[in-house]
Design an enzyme around this catalytic site. Structure first.
Site, PDB file in Angstrom:
ATOM      1  N   PHE A 111      62.640  29.053 -15.171  1.00 54.14           N
ATOM      2  CA  PHE A 111      61.684  29.685 -16.098  1.00 54.14           C
ATOM      3  C   PHE A 111      60.232  29.381 -15.736  1.00 54.14           C
ATOM      4  CE2 PHE A 111      59.573  26.644 -18.903  1.00 54.14           C
ATOM      5  CZ  PHE A 111      60.237  25.468 -18.615  1.00 54.14           C
ATOM      6  N   LYS A 112      60.016  28.357 -14.939  1.00 53.20           N
ATOM      7  CA  LYS A 112      58.635  27.962 -14.642  1.00 53.20           C
ATOM      8  C   LYS A 112      57.869  29.054 -13.886  1.00 53.20           C
ATOM      9  CE  LYS A 112      59.406  23.106 -15.250  1.00 53.20           C
ATOM     10  NZ  LYS A 112      60.854  22.935 -15.516  1.00 53.20           N
TER      11      LYS A 112
END
Ligand code: PLP
Length: 464
Positions: A111-112
């Site tokens: 998700f980063k």
């Protein structure tokens, strides 16, 4: 919009400075002076926007005067345009009142990327405009590093130094960082834990001479711009499920408290977030705190969800600041105490306030694998160990009053061993990364001292 430090001893700064600054000089974290508000009417209109358009809408009040809504829309389109799912952050219903939002379609499969792909473009734009050169220094428990490297590789106005704990990140994670062939990227394998990496980064930021000389900047989740970019997918999911006319809860696998804090920010901006529930692995400092009001740091235990092997959840300070009604002196006192004594506690009244915002639970490695198996049996979905912990948290705090969205934070192929142990299937890497395991690596192992890192950075730059 001005940004202030949670410790109250640094002057307020503008967006451009907060983007480049990372940690405040007084050791605190920057937060916006106030949270912009969206009315219900405005939010209803947002339902028809694409992910990129929504991103521009949500972030514009934070970047006003520096990046316009159309600048942001342009960057978002570039950033999310090459994600491998057209919905960018697709939502899937997987049970009664239970949804999953998959946040692993960026280049590094975690998700980063959702924050860093756009924040990297912000850095590039702002630095080119001002003709500045900076040094990005970051600590990673696995996924931040590769996401930051992917976002910044080849940018002429910055060098990137990423510390990861030697032998404590998965091979896929390490290779995603160390196989990038860009001359502005430096990988350091620190002989220590993630918390040691983070402590060194903090120490170098606290070294004023070094910080100024290098124009040090951060990309770990203490960077406000990342939090801001993560707020977007909370809106995206909740709006799709009926917000602002319906409450929506979120279950978030949590380490440094950056992701879930973005959910809190969304709530403060007017989004109808009902509950935020966090899941941790056996590094359960936050669930223990949520039960007792005592924040007590213990040794970091390596787990099968290494991106959450953290005992100091830095972003929690931002929440504390708000629950103490922005009393910076009180926050400073607790943080100093924590630094020296590794423990602090809050009064029942404060704990109560926090419990009204978030709940939490933890999973052992075995429970995590059980959960991977359970999700697979029930839904045919293969989830990574971090996401599985999110599912466990969603299950524990299930309420029929509101749908819960589990944030799936990584693609299962990033953690193939744990997945195989759970369900006997080895998830394959997406084709873009299929040669990852044979690419040549480049990293330097260094001892766990700030001086060693400082020396390495200075020498590397003299050579370049
Ligand atoms: C970074 C990370 C987390 C933890 O997120 P925080 O913002 O640090 O709480 C969870 N899962 C994965 C896969 C991650 O990479």
């Amino acid at each position: 919009m001005k940004y202030i430090s949670t410790r109250g001893k640094s002057p307020a700064i503008d967006f451009e400075d907060v983007l480049l600054a990372g940690l405040a000089p007084d050791g605190g974290l920057y937060v916006p002076e106030n949270y912009p508000q969206f009315s219900r009417e405005q939010m209803r209109k947002m339902r028809s926007l694409s992910y990129s358009e929504l991103a521009a809408e949500i972030m514009a009040p934070f970047t006003e005067g520096y990046l316009s809504k159309s600048d942001l829309a342009e960057m978002a389109k570039e950033a999310y345009g090459n994600f491998s799912h057209s919905a960018v952050a697709p939502l899937k219903q997987i049970g009664d009142g239970l949804w999953v939002m998959e946040l692993f379609y960026g280049p590094t499969l975690a998700f980063k990327d959702y924050a860093l792909q756009i924040v990297g473009r912000m850095f590039d734009t702002v630095l080119k405009r001002s003709n500045k050169h900076i040094t990005i220094l970051g600590a990673t428990s696995g996924d931040t590093g590769s996401a930051a490297i992917e976002a910044c590789k080849g940018c002429p106005n910055l060098d990137v130094f990423i510390l990861h704990p030697h032998n404590r990140v998965s091979e896929v994670q390490r290779r995603q960082m160390t196989t990038t062939r860009a001359s502005n990227i430096y990988n350091i394998a620190l002989e220590g834990t993630f918390d040691d990496c983070q402590a060194i980064v903090k120490a170098l930021f606290a070294d004023e001479v070094f910080r100024e000389k290098q124009c040090l900047s951060a990309v770990n989740s203490i960077n406000w711009a990342r939090i801001m970019a993560q707020v977007v997918y909370y809106f995206h999911a909740a709006l799709a499920l009926g917000a602002p006319d319906r409450e929506v809860s979120f279950a978030v696998p949590t380490g440094n408290f950056g992701n879930i804090f973005a959910g809190y920010v969304a709530k403060r901006m007017g989004l109808s977030v009902r509950k935020l529930v966090l899941g941790s692995n056996e590094n359960d400092i936050l669930p223990r705190f949520l039960k007792t009001g005592v924040m007590e740091k213990r040794e970091v235990k390596p787990s099968i969800s290494p991106s959450m092997d953290i005992q100091v959840s830095s972003n929690f300070e931002r929440l504390l600041f708000d629950v103490f009604d922005r009393n910076a002196a009180e926050v400073s006192r607790l943080m100093e105490k924590f630094k020296y004594e590794r423990i602090y506690s809050v009064k029942p009244e404060i704990l109560n306030r926090i419990q009204n915002i978030i709940s939490g639970t933890s999973c052992s490695d075995n429970e995590t694998k059980d959960q991977i198996r359970k999700v697979y049996t029930a839904t045919n979905e293969i989830v990574d160990p971090h996401s599985a912990i999110g599912f466990a948290a969603a299950e524990k705090f299930y309420e029929k009053e509101a749908p819960t969205v589990v944030l799936s934070t990584a693609h299962p192929s990033k953690f193939p061993i744990a997945v195989r142990e759970a369900i006997g299937i080895t998830p394959a890497l997406p084709s873009k990364l299929s040669d990852l395991m044979t690419r040549r690596e480049n990293f330097t192992v260094l001892p766990n001292t700030p001086d060693a890192i400082k020396y390495f950075i200075e020498t590397a730059q003299r050579k370049a």
